[in-house]
Scaffold this active site. Structure first.
Site, PDB file in Angstrom:
ATOM      1  N   GLU A   1      22.483  35.585  31.697  1.00 40.84           N
ATOM      2  CA  GLU A   1      22.456  34.145  31.993  1.00 40.84           C
ATOM      3  C   GLU A   1      23.704  33.718  32.775  1.00 40.84           C
ATOM      4  O   GLU A   1      23.638  32.894  33.687  1.00 40.84           O
ATOM      5  CB  GLU A   1      22.362  33.342  30.703  1.00 40.84           C
TER       6      GLU A   1
ATOM      7  N   GLY B   1      23.183  36.314  27.106  1.00 44.26           N
ATOM      8  CA  GLY B   1      24.097  35.392  27.781  1.00 44.26           C
ATOM      9  C   GLY B   1      24.833  36.036  28.946  1.00 44.26           C
ATOM     10  O   GLY B   1      25.279  35.333  29.855  1.00 44.26           O
TER      11      GLY B   1
ATOM     12  N   ALA C   1      26.223  36.783  23.989  1.00 49.93           N
ATOM     13  CA  ALA C   1      27.015  36.094  22.951  1.00 49.93           C
ATOM     14  C   ALA C   1      27.720  37.130  22.090  1.00 49.93           C
ATOM     15  O   ALA C   1      27.178  38.214  21.840  1.00 49.93           O
ATOM     16  CB  ALA C   1      26.087  35.258  22.088  1.00 49.93           C
TER      17      ALA C   1
ATOM     18  N   GLU D   1      16.891  37.845  23.588  1.00 48.21           N
ATOM     19  CA  GLU D   1      17.020  36.784  22.579  1.00 48.21           C
ATOM     20  C   GLU D   1      15.814  36.614  21.665  1.00 48.21           C
ATOM     21  O   GLU D   1      15.969  36.425  20.457  1.00 48.21           O
ATOM     22  CB  GLU D   1      17.326  35.431  23.253  1.00 48.21           C
TER      23      GLU D   1
HETATM   24  N1  COA Z   1      28.801  40.976  20.538  1.00 55.35           N
HETATM   25  C1  COA Z   1      29.825  41.543  19.890  1.00 55.35           C
HETATM   26  N2  COA Z   1      30.080  42.867  19.930  1.00 55.35           N
HETATM   27  C2  COA Z   1      29.239  43.625  20.662  1.00 55.35           C
HETATM   28  C3  COA Z   1      28.152  43.083  21.381  1.00 55.35           C
HETATM   29  C4  COA Z   1      27.935  41.693  21.297  1.00 55.35           C
HETATM   30  N3  COA Z   1      26.948  41.086  21.954  1.00 55.35           N
HETATM   31  N4  COA Z   1      27.520  44.097  22.017  1.00 55.35           N
HETATM   32  C5  COA Z   1      28.192  45.210  21.720  1.00 55.35           C
HETATM   33  N5  COA Z   1      29.234  44.939  20.902  1.00 55.35           N
HETATM   34  C6  COA Z   1      30.210  45.851  20.320  1.00 55.35           C
HETATM   35  C7  COA Z   1      29.534  46.767  19.299  1.00 55.35           C
HETATM   36  O1  COA Z   1      29.419  46.126  18.027  1.00 55.35           O
HETATM   37  C8  COA Z   1      30.494  47.927  19.272  1.00 55.35           C
HETATM   38  O2  COA Z   1      31.638  47.623  18.517  1.00 55.35           O
HETATM   39  P1  COA Z   1      31.967  48.423  17.126  1.00 55.35           P
HETATM   40  O3  COA Z   1      32.027  49.858  17.518  1.00 55.35           O
HETATM   41  O4  COA Z   1      33.286  47.847  16.722  1.00 55.35           O
HETATM   42  O5  COA Z   1      30.858  48.083  16.216  1.00 55.35           O
HETATM   43  C9  COA Z   1      30.961  48.003  20.725  1.00 55.35           C
HETATM   44  O6  COA Z   1      30.683  46.740  21.319  1.00 55.35           O
HETATM   45  C10 COA Z   1      30.203  49.068  21.514  1.00 55.35           C
HETATM   46  O7  COA Z   1      28.814  48.812  21.334  1.00 55.35           O
HETATM   47  P2  COA Z   1      27.770  49.999  21.052  1.00 55.35           P
HETATM   48  O8  COA Z   1      26.480  49.378  20.629  1.00 55.35           O
HETATM   49  O9  COA Z   1      28.372  51.014  20.145  1.00 55.35           O
HETATM   50  O10 COA Z   1      27.680  50.634  22.521  1.00 55.35           O
HETATM   51  P3  COA Z   1      26.403  51.214  23.251  1.00 55.35           P
HETATM   52  O11 COA Z   1      26.922  51.720  24.579  1.00 55.35           O
HETATM   53  O12 COA Z   1      25.663  52.146  22.385  1.00 55.35           O
HETATM   54  O13 COA Z   1      25.432  49.943  23.520  1.00 55.35           O
HETATM   55  C11 COA Z   1      24.864  47.714  24.201  1.00 55.35           C
HETATM   56  C12 COA Z   1      25.887  48.865  24.284  1.00 55.35           C
HETATM   57  C13 COA Z   1      25.474  46.510  24.909  1.00 55.35           C
HETATM   58  C14 COA Z   1      23.568  48.142  24.896  1.00 55.35           C
HETATM   59  C15 COA Z   1      24.554  47.392  22.719  1.00 55.35           C
HETATM   60  O14 COA Z   1      25.801  47.206  22.059  1.00 55.35           O
HETATM   61  C16 COA Z   1      23.747  46.136  22.511  1.00 55.35           C
HETATM   62  O15 COA Z   1      22.537  46.161  22.643  1.00 55.35           O
HETATM   63  N6  COA Z   1      24.403  45.023  22.172  1.00 55.35           N
HETATM   64  C17 COA Z   1      23.759  43.769  21.832  1.00 55.35           C
HETATM   65  C18 COA Z   1      23.364  43.046  23.102  1.00 55.35           C
HETATM   66  C19 COA Z   1      22.557  41.795  22.790  1.00 55.35           C
HETATM   67  O16 COA Z   1      21.561  41.813  22.083  1.00 55.35           O
HETATM   68  N7  COA Z   1      23.001  40.684  23.377  1.00 55.35           N
HETATM   69  C20 COA Z   1      22.289  39.444  23.322  1.00 55.35           C
HETATM   70  C21 COA Z   1      22.933  38.499  22.420  1.00 55.35           C
HETATM   71  S1  COA Z   1      21.948  37.028  22.328  1.00 55.35           S
END
Ligand code: COA
Length: 260
Positions: A113, A110, A65, A133
């Protein structure tokens, strides 16, 4: 305005690309709606055999999400989003063509999913998969609890859902979450297209019959599933493609299937 999800046709294959690499291809309201539109468009095309879903860039298939958007959403908007996951993404499990997630990087929440909604999954060897989640005070809400448990069993699904741990491509393969893992140096999309060549080029009536029969094993009784298998076999038996396959075998040549 940039397109949130791109659709490209390659003969009998559709390639759908989540295209928000700056947000790790996270699912916003608009991108879920766009996926629904694409599903309705593809449903009109009876020549389509395979749909590959992938993500833009080399970091993420989909980080789940859009958490930035989610912060500004009311509870009722989130409820609408949960309904939209089901109404707008369900075509990936219900269409007459095979759907495949080509996981080009992280697939979290998601994102995983979404991949589980597809019939098949491939990934790069550096992919990371997980359901974070419960760590965010929620549960998977796009079908993950049901689809993961059906795919790998309740006990393994509970492990991943409750501990929120991120698993490697190798573990995902050993659990049966992904069907194939491709080397990082190769394009997961191109490797996936090559893997599915037999599906795209196979006899359409047989391919569809096998797809619908095997899918039915997830939700129907054995007797109902056997009835469906018989119905699908009968369709093949009455097809010109079945006669052509036998002729081609005798004449030692490749069959020319027409979907008739
Ligand atoms: N929604 C919106 N933006 C997201 C996102 C999400 N689910 N996941 C990553 N981003 C954005 C980050 O905020 C960042 O943007 P910013 O620099 O403008 O703040 C950009 O994507 C890069 O993410 P970053 O965390 O800096 O990269 P990373 O390579 O260190 O890590 C992930 C990547 C995907 C592992 C990490 O971002 C993460 O764990 N995201 C959340 C995933 C999550 O919990 N999803 C489940 C939702 S229910």
């Amino acid at each position: 305005m940039t397109e949130l999800v791109r659709l490209e046709r390659r003969a009998s294959i559709a390639v759908v690309t989540l295209d928000r690499p700056e947000r790790m291809n996270a699912l916003s309201w608009a991108s879920v709606q766009r996926l629904g539109e694409i599903g309705r468009e593809l449903a009109q095309d009876s020549t389509l055999r395979v749909c590959v879903l992938t993500g833009a860039g080399d970091k993420a298939f989909c980080a789940g999400a859009d958490l930035k958007e989610r912060q500004g959403m009311s509870r009722s908007q989130v409820r609408e989003m949960l309904s939209a996951y089901r109404s707008e993404l369900g075509w990936l499990s219900n269409s007459d063509f095979v759907s495949v997630a080509a996981i080009n990087g992280v697939a979290l929440g998601g994102g995983l999913e979404l991949a589980l909604t597809c019939d098949l999954r491939s990934c790069t060897e550096l992919a990371l998969l997980g359901l974070p989640e419960t760590g965010l005070g929620i549960i998977p809400g796009a079908g993950g609890t049901q689809r993961l448990a059906r795919l790998i069993g309740v006990s393994r699904a509970l492990d991943l859902t409750l501990t929120q741990r991120r698993i490697s491509a190798a573990e995902a393969l050993s659990l049966g979450i992904v069907n194939r893992v491709f080397p990082e140096a190769d394009s997961v999309l191109e490797s996936t297209l090559k893997w599915l060549e037999p599906v795209a080029q196979g006899a359409p009536i047989a391919q569809r019959g096998a797809l619908l029969s095997v899918r039915a094993a997830q939700h129907s009784s054995l007797e109902a599933g056997l009835d469906l298998e018989r119905e699908m076999y009968d369709r093949c038996l009455d097809s010109a493609d079945r006669d052509e396959a036998l002729r081609a075998l005798a004449e030692k040549r490749k069959p020319q299937f027409q979907g008739k």
